[in-house]
Enzyme design. Structure first.
Site, mmCIF file in Angstrom:
data_model
loop_
_atom_site.group_PDB
_atom_site.id
_atom_site.type_symbol
_atom_site.label_atom_id
_atom_site.label_comp_id
_atom_site.label_asym_id
_atom_site.label_seq_id
_atom_site.Cartn_x
_atom_site.Cartn_y
_atom_site.Cartn_z
ATOM 1 N N CYS A 302 0.824 -1.200 0.000
ATOM 2 C CA CYS A 302 0.000 0.000 0.000
ATOM 3 C C CYS A 302 0.866 1.261 0.000
ATOM 4 O O CYS A 302 1.613 1.495 -0.952
ATOM 5 C CB CYS A 302 -0.975 -0.058 1.178
ATOM 6 S SG CYS A 302 -2.228 1.222 1.085
ATOM 7 N N HIS A 386 -3.801 -5.166 -0.114
ATOM 8 C CA HIS A 386 -3.476 -5.669 1.230
ATOM 9 C C HIS A 386 -3.494 -7.189 1.265
ATOM 10 O O HIS A 386 -4.553 -7.783 1.475
ATOM 11 C CB HIS A 386 -4.494 -5.138 2.239
ATOM 12 C CG HIS A 386 -4.303 -3.698 2.572
ATOM 13 N ND1 HIS A 386 -3.553 -3.259 3.637
ATOM 14 C CD2 HIS A 386 -4.744 -2.580 1.950
ATOM 15 C CE1 HIS A 386 -3.544 -1.934 3.668
ATOM 16 N NE2 HIS A 386 -4.265 -1.495 2.652
ATOM 17 N N GLU A 388 -2.616 -8.999 3.571
ATOM 18 C CA GLU A 388 -2.970 -9.454 4.933
ATOM 19 C C GLU A 388 -4.469 -9.331 5.179
ATOM 20 O O GLU A 388 -4.953 -9.711 6.247
ATOM 21 C CB GLU A 388 -2.180 -8.662 5.982
ATOM 22 C CG GLU A 388 -2.759 -7.313 6.375
ATOM 23 C CD GLU A 388 -2.661 -6.230 5.304
ATOM 24 O OE1 GLU A 388 -3.267 -5.169 5.501
ATOM 25 O OE2 GLU A 388 -1.987 -6.439 4.271
ATOM 26 N N ASN A 1266 -61.146 -17.988 -19.591
ATOM 27 C CA ASN A 1266 -60.129 -17.108 -18.992
ATOM 28 C C ASN A 1266 -59.748 -16.057 -20.005
ATOM 29 O O ASN A 1266 -59.235 -16.390 -21.072
ATOM 30 C CB ASN A 1266 -58.878 -17.900 -18.631
ATOM 31 C CG ASN A 1266 -59.127 -18.839 -17.472
ATOM 32 O OD1 ASN A 1266 -59.637 -18.413 -16.455
ATOM 33 N ND2 ASN A 1266 -58.805 -20.110 -17.646
ATOM 34 N N PRO A 1794 -76.811 14.814 -6.977
ATOM 35 C CA PRO A 1794 -75.617 15.385 -6.354
ATOM 36 C C PRO A 1794 -75.581 15.102 -4.862
ATOM 37 O O PRO A 1794 -76.603 14.835 -4.252
ATOM 38 C CB PRO A 1794 -75.807 16.884 -6.604
ATOM 39 C CG PRO A 1794 -77.296 17.050 -6.680
ATOM 40 C CD PRO A 1794 -77.821 15.815 -7.328
#
Length: 1832
Positions: A302, A386, A388, A1266, A1794
Site C-alpha cells: 500500500c 493488502h 494481509e 379465462n 348530487p
C-alpha cells in the site's frame, strides 16, 4: 441555486433515545441529514467510500483511513456489534486481538442504517455506537449512502464535515430533518484537508519495538539467531504483524522517520499507511539508501509500495476516488492469474515513470492501473493491495510466504541478492498452454425436463443463459428438453430443440444422430447430472467431450462417503456420521461423534423414524424404533440450531476463483435450504467468519476441480467458529439462480463460457461494461428469498418442514433494510398476506409451531410477538438468530402502536407515514391499522409527497456507472438512480410459481416483451420471481424486481408515466388487479377489465352465455346447506362444489352424496369467505376440450383446439392434451368454434383468451373462460408453429399481423402434453387425479400418432416402460369392462400380470392368465408370494395400474384405504403408477405399437387443419329491438309496469350499448328521431345523460327550459305535452307534482319517460341503480341493501324498493332520521315481500357489516316546510373511511348524486365507491331505454 438538502433516508431506531441530528455537508454544498449514533461532536475530513460488506471493526481501526470520513456503502452496519477491546492477541501478546490498531483512526462514520443495541454475535461485547463514543468518534446513520457514493464517484474524493445539531434547537419531527435553511440548527466548524498534514507521524510507532515468534515455530538465521524482519511502520495494520509472527520470524517495528541503516536485519518490510506519499521525503531517502546497498530483500504494501516506487525514482498520482473495497481484481504479470484483493488507498504508482530494472508485478483488471512492482534482478517487490486482508479475502496472503522464503534463501546464498523474486504458479505462457480454449463447433445441452419440487423454473433461466453464452461464441447448440412451456425450448434460442426425455437412452440416440463435439450436463439440474453419470464411460467412444466440471468431480460430490473422504484429505470436515445395524453399533459410533446426534432410518422415505438424541437413553429408544422400520440406522452429529450459510463459487480452467454471493438462512440448520427463508448477503457474520468460510469454499472448489459454478453449504456453530460442510452442488442450482438475481452477476452465462476454457478475466461484466467478470459483486441492498408452499392442495401431507423440500415456488424481494425486504417478500407470497403482522388464521399452538416449524412459521412468530413473547423466548424455541428476531420485533411493536391510531391522527403526521413506509409497511396494511382503505392512504401519502425511490442493482455498489436497468423501489433513499423518459409499456409477469401458475406464464410474458421490443416499443417488466427468464435484466428495457399489487404497479406506472399496462400474459395474479387498476385511472391494454370481470363473475358470465345462446352446465349459488341439498336432489348427484375466483381449482370437489356435500361445504366456504360457494351439475364421462384463441375487438383472429385424454373431471392442468385433436367429430369442432366466436364478441376480447368446453354426444357446454393467456399457450404455439402470444401482443398494441397465419409444422404429426407430478416429494399425498390441480410441471413430445407422442412424453416425466411384471387393481365394473381389451393386449405381448382380488376374478372369467396378489397386513409375511406389499417393496412390479372406484376423481376421505396404501407405496418405491382409465388405455396401446423408438424428423402427419372462422355473431341489437316487448312505443311512468323479464331485456341491451361505446362504434339506431326534454325542476345528471344517450344513438334533442317557456305565461302541462308531441318522438318529463304521470298518460300522444314526479318515483334512476349493482357485484339476488338518509322524499329509493321484489334472497335495511322514514305504502311493499331486515335511526357497525349495497341519499332542503326543520337533520349521516372500516371488502357504495356532506370526499378513492361509475352505467341504461322505446 441553493444546494440540495436531503432529509434522513431511513427510519430512526425504534425505542432508542434520539441522539440528535447530524448534517453531513460536502464541499459542493450538498447536505445529507441523518441521526447521530457516535460521539456528540462535529468534525471535518476527507470523504471516502468503501464497498466491503463486512469488517467495519477492522476498517475503522485501519491507520490508512486516518483523518477520513468513511462512508460504508453496504446499508446495514453494526449487526454483529464489536468484540472486546481487552482481549489480547495470542501472537502479539500486548496488542488487541480483534482490531487493526489500538484506536479508531477514521474521523467520522457515515452509514445508511444502523443496528443499534440489537447486535448479535458470540464475540460481541458492545454495540458499534458505544465503542465510537468511547473513542470520541462521531457517526451518523440515515444517509442514502448510494447517492453519496455516486456523488463521490462523479466528482472525486472531496472534503466533508459532519455538523452536530445544536442542543437548544429541538426539531419537531427528526425523521423529516431540517428542510430549507438548515445551517442555524447545526454547529459550524472549519474545513480540514487531512492530506495537507503528515498523517503518518500521527499513526506511526514512537519507539522501535521487537516482536518475537513462538520458539517452537521460529525460523533461524545460519548463525542461530531468529530471522529478523525490520518493519518500517508508516501506519501498519496489526494483521501484517500477525502474518509475520505466525510464520516464525521476529519483527523489529521502527518509527516512520527512523534511520535503520545501522540495524541488523534480514529483510525490510514497509507497511501501509495514510496520506500522500509525496510528503514522506525522509522515509523515501532511508529506503533509497537500502535499495543502493541491496543487503536484503524488500517488500512493501500500500503506502509502503508507493514509497518504494518513489525511492526507486518513480512518481505517484492521486486517484479520483481511490479503490476501497474487498473485491478488486488484480492480475499477476508473472502467472497471468487474477486475484481478488482488499484495498484501501487514494494514491497509485504511475507505471510509465518506473526506472530501468523495474517492471509491473500486478495490474488492476478493471482499469489497468498499477497494483504492484518488482525489480528484475534484485529481490525487491511491493503491492498496492493488502495481502494481509482484514477485512477482505485472504487470496494473496501467500506473498508473505514468498517474501520470507526469499529472505531465508538470501541468508544462506548471497548471490540470490542479484536475482529477482521467484513467484509460485508458473508463467502466463505455461498456464495458457496447459489450459487452452476448448475448440468446439456443436454443443449438446441437457435441460431439466418438467418442473417438479426441488427442480423448477431456475433451470429454464440457467439453461437459457448458457445457450445465450454459447451462441455469443458462435457455437451451434442442440438442446434436449421436453419442457415445452419454457423459454429455452422456444425458437430463436437453441439452434435445435429435441422434445425428448432427458434420459440415457434418448441422449445416446441424439448424440448418434447429431454427432456433437461436446456436452453440458450442469444446466439441467439433477436430471441432467444423472444422465452424465450414467453415460460417463460412453462419451469418449461417442466422440463427445464433457464441458465444465468433470463427471468424476460430480460423482465425488454426489456420494456422501467419497465426499467426506475427499474433504478429509484437505483437512476440511463434513458432518460426522456412521451407520449401524444394531443398538450396540450405534452406541459405539456415538463415542467418536459425540452428543447430540440425529438418528435416521436408512432407506426410509420422508425421514420416517428419525429424531434427535441428547443422551444414551434417548439414543437407545430411537434406535429400537428405527431398527424396527429399517435394517440400518445412520447416526449423525446433530447441528440443530446452527446457522446455515451458503456460498456461490466460480472457478475457471486457469484456477482463478471468486465467490459471487454468500447467503445466510433465516432458519437454522434442519430445514431444507429450498424451504428456508434466505437472506443475501449474510447479515450476522463478521469479517473473520465470512472470510474463513470464503477461503474454505475456494480451497474446496480448487481441490474438487470444478470448472464453472458450484454451491457450497455450511453449518456454522453460532457460539464458536466451528463449522462443517454440509454439501457441495457442482452444478447450477436453485441457489445459483437466486444468487444471479440477488447480485446481478449472470452465473449461468459465465459458467457456460468458463466451460469453453475462457478465463474469467477475459469476460466483461455486462452490467458495468468496463469491469471484468473476475470480481466479487458488492451489494448495497439486502435480498430476501421466501418459499411458497401449496400443501393445502394435498390431503395427508404434513405441513411440517424438515430436511426434504416441499415448496413449489419462491419469491425474492429487495430493499435497503431487512425490514423493507422481508415485508415485501411476505406480501409477494400471497395476495392475502399484508406483511409481517399477526394473522388470525387457525394455527396450532404458538409454542409447537415455533419448535416444529411448518409453512406457517413466520406467522407464528408474528402471533407470538403480538402476544408478548420476548426475542429471547422465541430464540429459545426457534434458534433463529436474535438479529433477525429483533428486526421483526421492531415491526411487531410498530404495528401495535399504529393500531392505536386512526387515519385522522396521521393526517398531520407525515413523519409517521414516512416511517411506516421506510419499515416496509404497505398501504393496505396501514389502512388496516388506521381503519381506512388502501386508496385513501395512497392519497394521503401522495399529498405528503411520500413516494418510493427507484434504485439500480449494478454489482458494484455504485462504484462504477451501470448500464442495466435492473431496478427496485425503496423508501430508504433520497434520490432516484434513473430518469423516466421512456414511457414504456408495462408488462406484468407471473409472480410466484405455484400449482396452477408456473413457467408457462413466464414464457408468455417473455414472448410479449420480445414482441414489443422487436416492434420498437420500450418495455418495463414487473415481476418478483427469481426463477424466471422475465426477471433477467437484459430481457426488458427496464426490469422492476417488485411485487405485482395495486400499490406497486400504480407507483411504477405513475413514475414511469407508462404508455399502458399489459396484464394478460402473467396468469391470474395480474388479472386480479386489472379492475382496480382501471378504476385508478391506469390504461389497461387489451380486453377491458370490466369484461374480464364479466368472464370471472359467474353470474355475469352465465347471463352472457344465456344471452348469446351458448350452453353451460346447470349451477346455483349457495348460501345454506338446505338450499344446496334441494338443488343437488333436483339435478341429481354427482355435483361439483367450488368457490368463485380461484386459481387452479382450490378447494373444488366432486361430491357423490349428501354426506360428502356437508363435509365439503365446510372446506369450500373456508377458501375465500368473500366469495360465495357455487354448485354445478357434474357431467360424467364427458370429453374435455381446450380452446386457445386470440381476438381483436371481439373478432377471433387465430385459435387452436386441443383435446384432453382424460374425461372431464380431471383438472385441465393435470390433463393430458393432444394437438391437433384426434378423436373429435367435425360437428363438435364446428360447434366449439361457433361458441368461441360468440364469446369473443360478447366479451369484446382483444388479446389472448382460453375456453374450456365439455362435449358429450356432440353437445358442447362451456365450463369456464379465462380472458388472458392460459397454461396451454406455449404448448399450442410450439406444436402448431404459430406464436399466439406474438399475435395477441400485436393485436393489443394495434400492430399489423396476419389473421390465421399458415401453420408451420410438418404435415401430420401429433403433439402430446403430459403433466409432471411431484408426489414422491410430498410424503403422504394420494397420487390420484381430481378436480384439484396437483401437477407441478408439464412436458410434451411429438410423434407420428398420439401413441408415440404420449409414450415419449410420459417417459419424459421419468416413467419407465415396463419390462415384465404388471399389477392391476381396477375398482368399478365399468372400468373393468373398458380395460378388458387393453389387458388382453398386455397378456398377448407376454407381460406377466398380477391383480388384486376382484380384478383377478374378472380377468380369469375372461380367460386372461393372471396371478392373484393380496394386500396383506405386516404380520402375514409368510404368504409373501401372494403379498402385494412385498411385491411392491421388493421392486418386483414394473407398472401398477390402479383405477380407484370410490374416489371417482376426488381426494380420498380420512380413513386410510388399502388402495391408497398401495398407490403411495408405488410412488415411494418409484414404481410407475397409472390411476386413470383413459391414460391406462392409451398407454397400453402405445407400448404395443412402440416398443423401440427411433428419432428423426416427422415426415408425415395428420390430415386436417383448423377451420377458418367466418360469419358474424347472430345475436345483435337489432334482434332484441325488433322482437315485441313492453317498452316499445310505451310510456315509462312507474316501475310497477315492469316484470323481471323486462328488466332482463333492458339490461341485456344496456350491455350491448356499453360494448358499442367502448369499441368506439358509431350508432345510428335512432337516426332521424327527436327527443324533447321538459324539466320543471333543476337537473344536471338526468337531463345531460338523456341528451348524451340520444345523441350517441344518432338522434337529436330539443331541451325546453321551463323558466323561459310558455309555462311562465300560464300554459298547462297537458298543453305543453301536446305541443311538444308535434315536434318530438318521445318526451322526458320531470315535474314537482306527483300526479303529472296521470296527465301524461291521459294527454300525450308520444311516449313520456318519467324523470321524477315529485317525491314519488324516479324509474330510470332505479333501472340504472339495479344495472350498477349487477355490474359491480355480479348479481342482485341474495344481496343486502342498506338505504341511508332521507327515505321519505328520496324518490329513487321508492322506485328501487319496488323493483327489488323481483329478486330472491334480497334483504333491506332502512336507516333514516325521525320524520324522514320510508312512506308507509312503500314500506308495506317490503314487508309483504319478506325483505325488510331492520330499521334504525343510526348506521351501526352491525348494519354496515351485513351490507352489500350502501345506498345514500341527500337530505333535500326543497322538501322541508321550514329551514329550521331542515337544519335539524341535514348532517345526520356521513360516510367516511372511519365508518367503512366495518364494511365488507367487496360491496358497493351508491348515491344518485348530487351529494352534499353525506359522503366524504376521501371515500371517492375507495374501490367500493361506485357512484361516479353509476353515472356511466346510467348512460348505457338510458341508451337502452330510448332504443327500446323509440326504435322500429
Amino acid at each position: 441555486m441553493a444546494a440540495t438538502v436531503y432529509r434522513p433516508a431511513t427510519a430512526p431506531i425504534a425505542d432508542a433515545p434520539c441522539e440528535g441530528l447530524v448534517c453531513l455537508e460536502l464541499e459542493d454544498g450538498s447536505a445529507y441529514q441523518g441521526y447521530s449514533f457516535g460521539a456528540p461532536k462535529s468534525i471535518a475530513g476527507e470523504l471516502v467510500f468503501q464497498t466491503g460488506m463486512v469488517g467495519y471493526p477492522e476498517s475503522v481501526t485501519d491507520p490508512s483511513y486516518r483523518g477520513q470520513i468513511l462512508v460504508i456503502t453496504f446499508p446495514l452496519v453494526g449487526n454483529y456489534g464489536v468484540p472486546s477491546r481487552e482481549t489480547v492477541d495470542d501472537l502479539l501478546k500486548d496488542l488487541p486481538a480483534h482490531f487493526e490498531s489500538n484506536q479508531i483512526h477514521i474521523a467520522g462514520l457515515v452509514t445508511a442504517s444502523y443496528a443499534g443495541e440489537d447486535f448479535s454475535h458470540f464475540l460481541a461485547t458492545s454495540s458499534l455506537g458505544t465503542w465510537l463514543k468511547e473513542q470520541g468518534i462521531p457517526a451518523m446513520y440515515g444517509v442514502d449512502t448510494r447517492a453519496l457514493t455516486k456523488r463521490i464517484r462523479e466528482k472525486g474524493s472531496m472534503l466533508g464535515r459532519m455538523l452536530l445539531q445544536k442542543e437548544d434547537l429541538a426539531v419537531s419531527a427528526p425523521s423529516l430533518g431540517v428542510p430549507g435553511d438548515w445551517k442555524p440548527h447545526f454547529e459550524t466548524i472549519e474545513w480540514v484537508n487531512p492530506n495537507e498534514k503528515n498523517l503518518v507521524a500521527e499513526v506511526s510507532i514512537k519507539e522501535p519495538k521487537l516482536y518475537k515468534p513462538d520458539e517452537a515455530t521460529a525460523l533461524k538465521h545460519p548463525s542461530g539467531r531468529n530471522l529478523r524482519i525490520l518493519c518500517l511502520d508508516v501506519g501498519m495494520k496489526y494483521n501484517q504483524l500477525r502474518c509475520f509472527i505466525k510464520r516464525g520470524v521476529e519483527v523489529l517495528v521502527c518509527p516512520w522517520d527512523y534511520d535503520f541503516s545501522k540495524e541488523e536485519y534480514d529483510g525490510l518490510f514497509i507497511s501501509n499507511g495514510p496520506g500522500d506519499p509525496k510528503v514522506m521525503d525522509t522515509t523515501v531517502e532511508h529506503i533509497s539508501a537500502a535499495l543502493q546497498k541491496n543487503n536484503t530483500p524488500i517488500f512493501g504494501i500500500c503506502l509502503g509500495h508507493q514509497l518504494l516506487a518513489r525511492a526507486a525514482g518513480a512518481k505517484t498520482v492521486k486517484l479520483k476516488f481511490g479503490n476501497r473495497g474487498h473485491n478488486i481484481p488484480c492480475t499477476s504479470m508473472v502467472t497471468g492469474k487474477c486475484h481478488i484483493t482488499s484495498q484501501n488507498h487514494g494514491y497509485a504508482v504511475d507505471a510509465t515513470t518506473l526506472p530501468t530494472g523495474w517492471q509491473e508485478l500486478f495490474i488492476n483488471a478493471n482499469d489497468g492501473s498499477n497494483e504492484g512492482i518488482m525489480h528484475v534482478d534484485r529481490p525487491h517487490f511491493s503491492v498496492q493491495f493488502h495481502p494481509e486482508s482484514t477485512p477482505g479475502p485472504r487470496d494473496t496472503e501467500f506473498l508473505f510466504d514468498v517474501f520470507i522464503q526469499t529472505v531465508a534463501k538470501c541468508t544462506t546464498d548471497n548471490t540470490l541478492l542479484q536475482k529477482g523474486v521467484e513467484f509460485p504458479g508458473g508463467t502466463t505462457e505455461e498456464n495458457e498452454r496447459l489450459h487452452p480454449r476448448v475448440d468446439v463447433k456443436k454443443v449438446l445441452v441437457l435441460g431439466s425436463g418438467g418442473l417438479s419440487i426441488g427442480q423448477a423454473g431456475e433451470f429454464d433461466y440457467s439453461g437459457s443463459q448458457a445457450i445465450k453464452a454459447l451462441k455469443e461464441e458462435g457455437i451451434y447448440t442442440v438442446l434436449i428438453n421436453p419442457n415445452i412451456a419454457t423459454i429455452q425450448t422456444s425458437k430463436g434460442l437453441a439452434d435445435k430443440v429435441y422434445f425428448l426425455p432427458v434420459n440415457a437412452e434418448f441422449v445416446r440416440k441424439v448424440i448418434k444422430y447429431e454427432q456433437p463435439d461436446a456436452i453440458y450436463c450442469t444446466f439441467g439440474g439433477q436430471t441432467a447430472l444423472s444422465v452424465g453419470i450414467q453415460l460417463k464411460d460412453e462419451f469418449e467412444a461417442l466422440g463427445v467431450k464433457v464441458l465444465g466440471t468433470p463427471i468424476d468431480t460430480i460423482i465425488t460430490t454426489e456420494d456422501r462417503e467419497l465426499f467426506a473422504r475427499s474433504m478429509e484429505s484437505i483437512g476440511e470436515k463434513c458432518a460426522k456420521s456412521a451407520s449401524a445395524s444394531s443398538v450396540e453399533e450405534a452406541l459405539n459410533a456415538v463415542k467418536d461423534i459425540g452428543y447430540p446426534v440425529i438418528v435416521r432410518a436408512a432407506y426410509a422415505l420422508g425421514g420416517l423414524g428419525s429424531g434427535f438424541a441428547n443422551n444414551e437413553a434417548e439414543l437407545v429408544d430411537l434406535c429400537n424404533k428405527a431398527l424396527a422400520a429399517s435394517p440400518q440406522v445412520l447416526v449423525e452429529r446433530s447441528m440443530k440450531g446452527w446457522k446455515e450459510i451458503e456460498y456461490e463459487v466460480v472457478r475457471d480452467a486457469q484456477d482463478n476463483c471468486i465467490t459471487v454471493c454468500n447467503m445466510e438462512n433465516f432458519d437454522p440448520l434442519g430445514i431444507h435450504t429450498g424451504d428456508s427463508i434466505v437472506v443475501a448477503p449474510s447479515q450476522t457474520l463478521s469479517d473473520e467468519d465470512y472470510n474463513m468460510l470464503r477461503t474454505t469454499a475456494v480451497n474446496v472448489i480448487r481441490h474438487l476441480g470444478v470448472v464453472g459454478e458450484c454451491n457450497i453449504q455450511y453449518a456454522l456453530n453460532p457460539f464458536s467458529r466451528e463449522y462443517c460442510i454440509i454439501e457441495v452442488n457442482a452444478r447450477l442450482s436453485r441457489s445459483s439462480a437466486l444468487a444471479s438475481k440477488a447480485t446481478g452477476y449472470p452465473l449461468a452465462f459465465i459458467a457456460a463460457k468458463l466451460g469453453l476454457g475462457i478465463p474469467l478475466k477475459e469476460i466483461k461484466n455486462t452490467v458495468t461494461k468496463v469491469t471484468c467478470a473476475c470480481f466479487e459483486p458488492s451489494l448495497d441492498y439486502v435480498v430476501v428469498k421466501m418459499p411458497r408452499w401449496d400443501l393445502k392442495k394435498f390431503t395427508r401431507v404434513s405441513t411440517q418442514l424438515g430436511s426434504s423440500m416441499k415448496s413449489v415456488g419462491e419469491v425474492m424481494s429487495i430493499g435497503r433494510t431487512f425490514e423493507e425486504a422481508i415485508q415485501k417478500a411476505i406480501r409477494a407470497i400471497d395476495f392475502h398476506n399484508l406483511g409481517f403482522s399477526e394473522s388470525k388464521g387457525a394455527l396450532m399452538s404458538v409454542d409447537d409451531e415455533l419448535q416444529t416449524p411448518s409453512d406457517q412459521r413466520l406467522f407464528a412468530i408474528a402471533n407470538a410477538m403480538h402476544a408478548g413473547y420476548t426475542v429471547d423466548r422465541i430464540w429459545e424455541l426457534t434458534k433463529i438468530d436474535k438479529w433477525f428476531l429483533s428486526k421483526l420485533k421492531g415491526l411487531s411493536n410498530f404495528a401495535k402502536d399504529m393500531t392505536k391510531l386512526t387515519a385522522n391522527d396521521v393526517v398531520g403526521r407525515p413523519d409517521l407515514l414516512l416511517r411506516a413506509k421506510q419499515l416496509g409497511f404497505c398501504d393496505r396494511q396501514l389502512a388496516n391499522f388506521w381503519d381506512s382503505n388502501e386508496l385513501a392512504i395512497r392519497r394521503m401519502r401522495l399529498e405528503a409527497g411520500i413516494t418510493p425511490f427507484v434504485k439500480q442493482i449494478d454489482t458494484v455498489a455504485a462504484e462504477f456507472p451501470a448500464f442495466t436497468n435492473y431496478l427496485y423501489l425503496t423508501y430508504n433513499a433520497s434520490e432516484h438512480d434513473v430518469s423516466f423518459e421512456d414511457r414504456g409499456v408495462m408488462v406484468l409477469g407471473s409472480g410466484v410459481y405455484r400449482i396452477g401458475s408456473s413457467v408457462e406464464f413466464d414464457w408468455c410474458s417473455v414472448r410479449a416483451i420480445r414482441t414489443l421490443r422487436e416492434s420498437g416499443f420500450k418495455t418495463i417488466m414487473v415481476n418478483y420471481n427469481p426463477e424466471t427468464v422475465s426477471t433477467d435484466y437484459d430481457e426488458a428495457d427496464k426490469l422492476y424486481f417488485e411485487n405485482i399489487n395495486l400499490e406497486t404497479v400504480l407507483d411504477v406506472y405513475q413514475m414511469e408515466d407508462a404508455t399502458g399496462v399489459l396484464g394478460a400474459m402473467g396468469g391470474q395474479t395480474p388479472n386480479n388487479i386489472a379492475l382496480p387498476l382501471l378504476r385508478a385511472g391506469v390504461r389497461v391494454l387489451g380486453t377491458s377489465p370490466e369484461m374480464i370481470d364479466t368472464a370471472e363473475n359467474r353470474y355475469k358470465f352465465s347471463r352472457m352465455l344465456d344471452r348469446i345462446g351458448v350452453d353451460q352446465p346447470t349451477w346455483k349459488e349457495l348460501t345454506s346447506f338446505d338450499e344446496a341439498k334441494a338443488f343437488c336432489q333436483k339435478v341429481s348427484y354427482p355435483v361439483l362444489v367450488r368457490p368463485s375466483y380461484v386459481l387452479s381449482g382450490a378447494a373444488m370437489n366432486t361430491v357423490y352424496s349428501e354426506a360428502d356435500l356437508e363435509s365439503y361445504l365446510q372446506q369450500a366456504a373456508d377458501v375465500s369467505p368473500e366469495h360465495p360457494v357455487v354448485i354445478t351439475k357434474y357431467i360424467e364421462n364427458a370429453k374435455e376440450i381446450e380452446m386457445d384463441a386470440v381476438a381483436k375487438d371481439g373478432k377471433v383472429v387465430g385459435h387452436f383446439i386441443s383435446e384432453h385424454v382424460e374425461n372431464a373431471g380431471v383438472h385441465s392442468g393435470d390433463a393430458t392434451l393432444i394437438l391437433p385433436p384426434q378423436d373429435l367429430e367435425q360437428t363438435t369442432i364446428q360447434r366449439i368454434e361457433e361458441a368461441t366466436r360468440k364469446i369473443g364478441a360478447a366479451l369484446n376480447v382483444t388479446g389472448p383468451f382460453n375456453i374450456q368446453f365439455i362435449a358429450k354426444d356432440n353437445d358442447i357446454k362451456v365450463i369456464e373462460c379465462n380472458v388472458r393467456a392460459s397454461r396451454s399457450f406455449p404448448f399450442v404455439s410450439k406444436v402448431m408453429g404459430v406464436d399466439l402470444i406474438e399475435m395477441a401482443t400485436k393485436a393489443i398494441m394495434g400492430l399489423p399481423f396476419v389473421e390465421y397465419p399458415a401453420i408451420d409444422r410438418p404435415s401430420g404429426g401429433v403433439g402430446v402434453k403430459v403433466p409432471q407430478f411431484s408426489f414422491s416429494r410430498l410424503s403422504g399425498a394420494d397420487p390420484v387425479l381430481g378436480v384439484e390441480m396437483a401437477s407441478t410441471g408439464e412436458v410434451a413430445s411429438f410423434g407420428v400418432d398420439k401413441y408415440e407422442a404420449y409414450l415419449k412424453a410420459l417417459m419424459s416425466t421419468g416413467f419407465k416402460v415396463p419390462k415384465k411384471n404388471i399389477l392391476l387393481s381396477i375398482g368399478s365394473y365399468k372400468d373393468k369392462k373398458e380395460m378388458l381389451p387393453s389387458v388382453a393386449k398386455l397378456s398377448q405381448m407376454g407381460y406377466k400380470l398380477f391383480a388384486t382380488a376382484g380384478t383377478a376374478d374378472f380377468l380369469q372369467e375372461h380367460d386372461i392368465p393372471v396371478q392373484f396378489l393380496e394386500v396383506l397386513a405386516k404380520e402375514d409375511d409368510q404368504k409373501s408370494e401372494y403379498s402385494l406389499t412385498q411385491h411392491l417393496a421388493n421392486n418386483m412390479i414394473d407398472l401398477y395400474i390402479n383405477l380407484p372406484s370410490n374416489n371417482r376423481y376426488r381426494r380420498p376421505a380420512n380413513y386410510i384405504s388399502k388402495g391408497y396404501q398401495t398407490r403411495r407405496m408405488a410412488v415411494d418405491y418409484q414404481i410407475p403408477l397409472v390411476t386413470n382409465v383413459k391414460n391406462a388405455k392409451i398407454l397400453v396401446e402405445a407400448i404395443a405399437r412402440y416398443r423401440d423408438m427411433e428419432i428423426g424428423e416427422r415426415d408425415y402427419q395428420t390430415s386436417h387443419t383448423p377451420l377458418q372462422l367466418s360469419g358474424q355473431v347472430n345475436f345483435t341489437l337489432q334482434d332484441s329491438l325488433s322482437r315485441p316487448h313492453s317498452f316499445k312505443k310505451a310510456h315509462v311512468l312507474s316501475v310497477e309496469q315492469y316484470t323481471r323479464a323486462d328488466l332482463h331485456l333492458l339490461f341485456t341491451v344496456a350491455e350491448e350499448m356499453r360494448l358499442s361505446v367502448q369499441r368506439g362504434n358509431v350508432m345510428d339506431i335512432l337516426k332521424g328521431r327527436m327527443l324533447a326534454t321538459l324539466f320543471y325542476e333543476p337537473s344536471t345528471r338526468t337531463s345531460a345523460s338523456f341528451e348524451a344517450a340520444m345523441k350517441r344513438l344518432g338522434g337529436e334533442v330539443i331541451s325546453i327550459a321551463t323558466q323561459h317557456s310558455s309555462v311562465q305565461k300560464g300554459e298547462t302541462l297537458q298543453d305543453t305535452l301536446r305541443t311538444l308531441a308535434c315536434y318530438a318522438d318521445a318526451i322526458v318529463l320531470r315535474h314537482p307534482d306527483e300526479t303529472c304521470v296521470d296527465v301524461a298518460k291521459k294527454y300525450s300522444p308520444v311516449p313520456v319517460v318519467n324523470a321524477g314526479n315529485g317525491s314519488r318515483e324516479h324509474p330510470t334512476q332505479a333501472f340504472l341503480d339495479l344495472f350498477t349493482v349487477r355490474e359491480e357485484l355480479g348479481t342482485v339476488q341474495g344481496l343486502t341493501f342498506t338505504f341511508v338518509g332521507d327515505l321519505r322524499y328520496g324518490r329513487p329509493v321508492h322506485s328501487l324498493v319496488y323493483l327489488l321484489r323481483h329478486y330472491s334472497g334480497v334483504k333491506v335495511q332502512l336507516v333514516s332520521p325521525k320524520g324522514l322514514e320510508l312512506p308507509t305504502d312503500v314500506r308495506q311493499q317490503l314487508v309483504k315481500a319478506g325483505q325488510l331486515l331492520c330499521e334504525s335511526e343510526t348506521l351501526t357497525p352491525e348494519i354496515l357489516g351485513k351490507t352489500d349495497v350502501l345506498y345514500c341519499t341527500r337530505v333535500q332542503k326543497e322538501r322541508f316546510p321550514s329551514e329550521a326543520e331542515y337544519e335539524k337533520v341535514k348532517g345526520s349521516y356521513r360516510i367516511d373511511n372511519q365508518t367503512l372500516k366495518h364494511a365488507k371488502s367487496k360491496m358497493a357504495i351508491m348515491h344518485p348524486l348530487p351529494r352534499n356532506e353525506e359522503i366524504a370526499e376521501e371515500v371517492d378513492f375507495d374501490q367500493r365507491a361506485a357512484y361516479f361509475r353509476q353515472m356511466r352505467y346510467g348512460l348505457y341504461c338510458r341508451m337502452a331505454l330510448l332504443a327500446l322505446v323509440m326504435s322500429g
